[in-house]
Design a protein around this motif. Sequence first.
Motif, PDB file in Angstrom:
ATOM      1  N   ALA A  10      44.968  75.831 -10.608  1.00 18.56           N
ATOM      2  CA  ALA A  10      43.809  76.711 -10.443  1.00 18.56           C
ATOM      3  C   ALA A  10      44.007  77.648  -9.265  1.00 18.56           C
ATOM      4  O   ALA A  10      44.748  77.345  -8.321  1.00 18.56           O
ATOM      5  N   GLU A  14      38.676  80.813  -9.499  1.00 16.35           N
ATOM      6  CA  GLU A  14      38.212  80.005 -10.623  1.00 16.35           C
ATOM      7  C   GLU A  14      37.280  78.867 -10.215  1.00 16.35           C
ATOM      8  O   GLU A  14      36.763  78.149 -11.070  1.00 16.35           O
ATOM      9  N   ILE A  18      35.088  76.113 -12.488  1.00 19.91           N
ATOM     10  CA  ILE A  18      35.338  74.669 -12.385  1.00 19.91           C
ATOM     11  C   ILE A  18      34.038  73.944 -12.074  1.00 19.91           C
ATOM     12  O   ILE A  18      33.714  72.926 -12.706  1.00 19.91           O
ATOM     13  N   GLN A  54      44.332  71.117  -7.899  1.00 26.66           N
ATOM     14  CA  GLN A  54      43.328  71.346  -8.943  1.00 26.66           C
ATOM     15  C   GLN A  54      43.985  72.118 -10.079  1.00 26.66           C
ATOM     16  O   GLN A  54      44.656  73.116  -9.849  1.00 26.66           O
ATOM     17  N   VAL A  56      43.496  73.759 -14.181  1.00 24.67           N
ATOM     18  CA  VAL A  56      42.553  74.249 -15.176  1.00 24.67           C
ATOM     19  C   VAL A  56      43.261  74.383 -16.517  1.00 24.67           C
ATOM     20  O   VAL A  56      44.470  74.588 -16.581  1.00 24.67           O
ATOM     21  N   VAL A  63      38.367  79.664 -18.377  1.00 27.12           N
ATOM     22  CA  VAL A  63      38.553  78.289 -17.909  1.00 27.12           C
ATOM     23  C   VAL A  63      37.657  77.385 -18.750  1.00 27.12           C
ATOM     24  O   VAL A  63      36.430  77.528 -18.741  1.00 27.12           O
ATOM     25  N   CYS A  66      39.311  71.171 -16.779  1.00 26.14           N
ATOM     26  CA  CYS A  66      39.813  71.032 -15.411  1.00 26.14           C
ATOM     27  C   CYS A  66      40.097  69.567 -15.103  1.00 26.14           C
ATOM     28  O   CYS A  66      39.585  68.663 -15.757  1.00 26.14           O
ATOM     29  N   TYR A  67      40.946  69.390 -14.101  1.00 21.22           N
ATOM     30  CA  TYR A  67      41.170  68.066 -13.515  1.00 21.22           C
ATOM     31  C   TYR A  67      41.811  68.244 -12.152  1.00 21.22           C
ATOM     32  O   TYR A  67      42.438  69.252 -11.861  1.00 21.22           O
ATOM     33  N   GLN A  68      41.606  67.254 -11.311  1.00 23.89           N
ATOM     34  CA  GLN A  68      42.220  67.197  -9.978  1.00 23.89           C
ATOM     35  C   GLN A  68      43.263  66.096  -9.999  1.00 23.89           C
ATOM     36  O   GLN A  68      43.002  65.001 -10.527  1.00 23.89           O
TER      37      GLN A  68
END
Length: 151
Positions: A10, A14, A18, A54, A56, A63, A66-68
């Motif tokens: 990301a 963005e 998110i 992070q 996307v 977008v 998403c994930y971290q």
Amino acid sequence: MSDNIIFREAVRDEVPAIVALLRDDHMGKLREGSGMEAYLAAFDAMSKEGANRQFVGVINGEVVACYQLTVISGLSLSASRRAQIEAVRVAAHLRGQGHGARLVADAEARAREAGARLLQFTSNAERKDAHRFYQRLGYAASHTGFKKSLD
């Protein structure tokens, strides 16, 4: 089904998209309330940490997921690196189309590339649909998680 989802790291611009994904469910509506400046500051801090990133999922420039992913070095499990995935979201109108499975596969590939031997996450006990999804992907509910607010 739209197969043209692209997962990538990301960028700061963005963050509002998110946050909109994080707010797009019954639990997120209750807990994602900070002003955008707090989220932008958190993104900046994550960007400086290197192993905390992070990602996307984007379709046609939008977008939609998403994930971290945080990679953690440690001594346990024979000094293995592990990866922690957090804040996994797919836009409501795209759920059930395979994007979540592609998102998790992307996270697994990035974790392996970073040298992790294990991918772990927590999921709120109320998210029964999410639990079934993760089990279908081969994840086991092998541990009990505990959390305590430090506020």
